[in-house]
Design a protein around this motif. Structure first.
Motif, mmCIF file in Angstrom:
data_model
loop_
_atom_site.group_PDB
_atom_site.id
_atom_site.type_symbol
_atom_site.label_atom_id
_atom_site.label_comp_id
_atom_site.label_asym_id
_atom_site.label_seq_id
_atom_site.Cartn_x
_atom_site.Cartn_y
_atom_site.Cartn_z
ATOM 1 N N THR A 1 0.809 -1.221 0.000
ATOM 2 C CA THR A 1 0.000 0.000 0.000
ATOM 3 C C THR A 1 0.843 1.272 0.000
ATOM 4 O O THR A 1 0.285 2.369 -0.004
ATOM 5 C CB THR A 1 -0.931 0.034 1.219
ATOM 6 O OG1 THR A 1 -0.153 0.088 2.433
ATOM 7 C CG2 THR A 1 -1.833 -1.191 1.256
ATOM 8 N N GLN B 1 0.398 3.788 -2.994
ATOM 9 C CA GLN B 1 -0.931 4.420 -2.905
ATOM 10 C C GLN B 1 -0.957 5.464 -1.797
ATOM 11 O O GLN B 1 -1.477 6.575 -1.982
ATOM 12 C CB GLN B 1 -1.994 3.353 -2.648
ATOM 13 C CG GLN B 1 -3.408 3.897 -2.540
ATOM 14 C CD GLN B 1 -4.417 2.800 -2.237
ATOM 15 O OE1 GLN B 1 -4.059 1.646 -2.005
ATOM 16 N NE2 GLN B 1 -5.686 3.150 -2.235
ATOM 17 N N SER C 1 -0.150 2.195 -11.066
ATOM 18 C CA SER C 1 -0.790 3.452 -10.682
ATOM 19 C C SER C 1 -0.709 4.530 -11.753
ATOM 20 O O SER C 1 -1.390 5.556 -11.645
ATOM 21 C CB SER C 1 -0.155 3.989 -9.395
ATOM 22 O OG SER C 1 1.163 4.473 -9.631
#
Length: 250
Positions: free
Chosen positions: A69, A72, A126
């Motif tokens: 994570t 992000q 991403s």
């Protein structure tokens, strides 16, 4: 125009210098840290004083769930998607063939190889359709001429070097992947400064490599959009020498 870069281990030592050098070249920087919150905040302040934006993001790179994570969360802290990643943080604990333990080997592979791979994948996933990404992995001069010291660390850096080559191919054209292999540029924690200066000149050029030159090489690769799958050794030729032990332990 903002271009956001995540630097792992960006609070201190070489990671901090890379982050500051990137900021001077126009990058806005998210500083990853594990336990160095105060140092990360101080480095972020230095970046803002240069007129660039800065943010911080915490993660234990030994915990794959936190690593998954991190990109992000870094983008959320920045308020924009990331375009760059420098994998500078690493675990560096001494062992050799006699003292290696299974857990120590796994720990090095997790922090030094798996975490960077997961972060590179996350950066690639991403990116928006009109974005291109740049990655630089920090390796080590000793991969070109290994010695018995720091066995688990060395093997983990070999894994990252191999991953760099594979990912440069598999993630093109969206992401460029390069690497820099520093020589003996910073004293080990607790090492005598005079001894470090003496040992750091044991190389074919009889000159101590400067950590700023390592940071400059990293930022050069971040910014040069025609280069991928390349490694720059910043080591004054130390990789040419066959060493019985690591230079820092000679």
């Amino acid at each position: 125009m903002s271009r956001w870069l995540l630097v792992t281990g960006g609070a201190k030592r070489l990671g901090r210098l890379i982050a500051l050098t990137a900021a001077r070249s126009g990058w806005d920087v998210v500083l990853h840290y594990n336990a160095s919150a105060a140092a990360a905040a101080a480095t972020a302040g230095e970046i803002r004083a240069l007129g660039r934006q800065a943010a911080v993001a915490q993660a234990d790179l030994a915990d794959a769930a936190q690593v998954e994570t991190l990109v992000q969360r870094a983008a959320a802290a920045a308020g924009e998607p990331l375009e760059g990643l420098v994998n500078s943080a690493s675990l560096f604990e001494w062992d050799d063939a006699a003292s290696l333990t299974a857990q120590g080997f796994v720990n090095h592979q997790t922090v030094n190889a798996l975490a960077p791979i997961l972060l590179i994948r996350a950066l690639h996933q991403s990116l928006s359709p009109d974005q291109r990404g740049a990655v630089v992995n920090v390796l080590d001069f000793k991969l070109a001429n290994p010695n018995p010291d720091h066995l688990s660390y060395t093997v983990s850096k070999y894994a990252l070097a191999g991953a760099s080559r594979v990912l440069a191919r598999s993630l093109a054209p969206r992401v460029r992947v390069n690497s820099v292999s520093p020589g003996y540029v910073l004293p080990a924690p607790g090492q005598d400064e005079a001894e470090f200066r003496r040992l750091s000149r044991r190389n074919p050029l009889d000159s101590a490599p400067d950590p700023q030159q390592v940071a400059d090489a990293v930022v050069f690769l971040l910014n040069h959009d025609t280069i991928t799958d390349q490694d720059i050794a910043v080591d004054c030729g130390l990789r040419f020498l066959s060493l019985d032990r690591d230079v820092g332990m000679a």
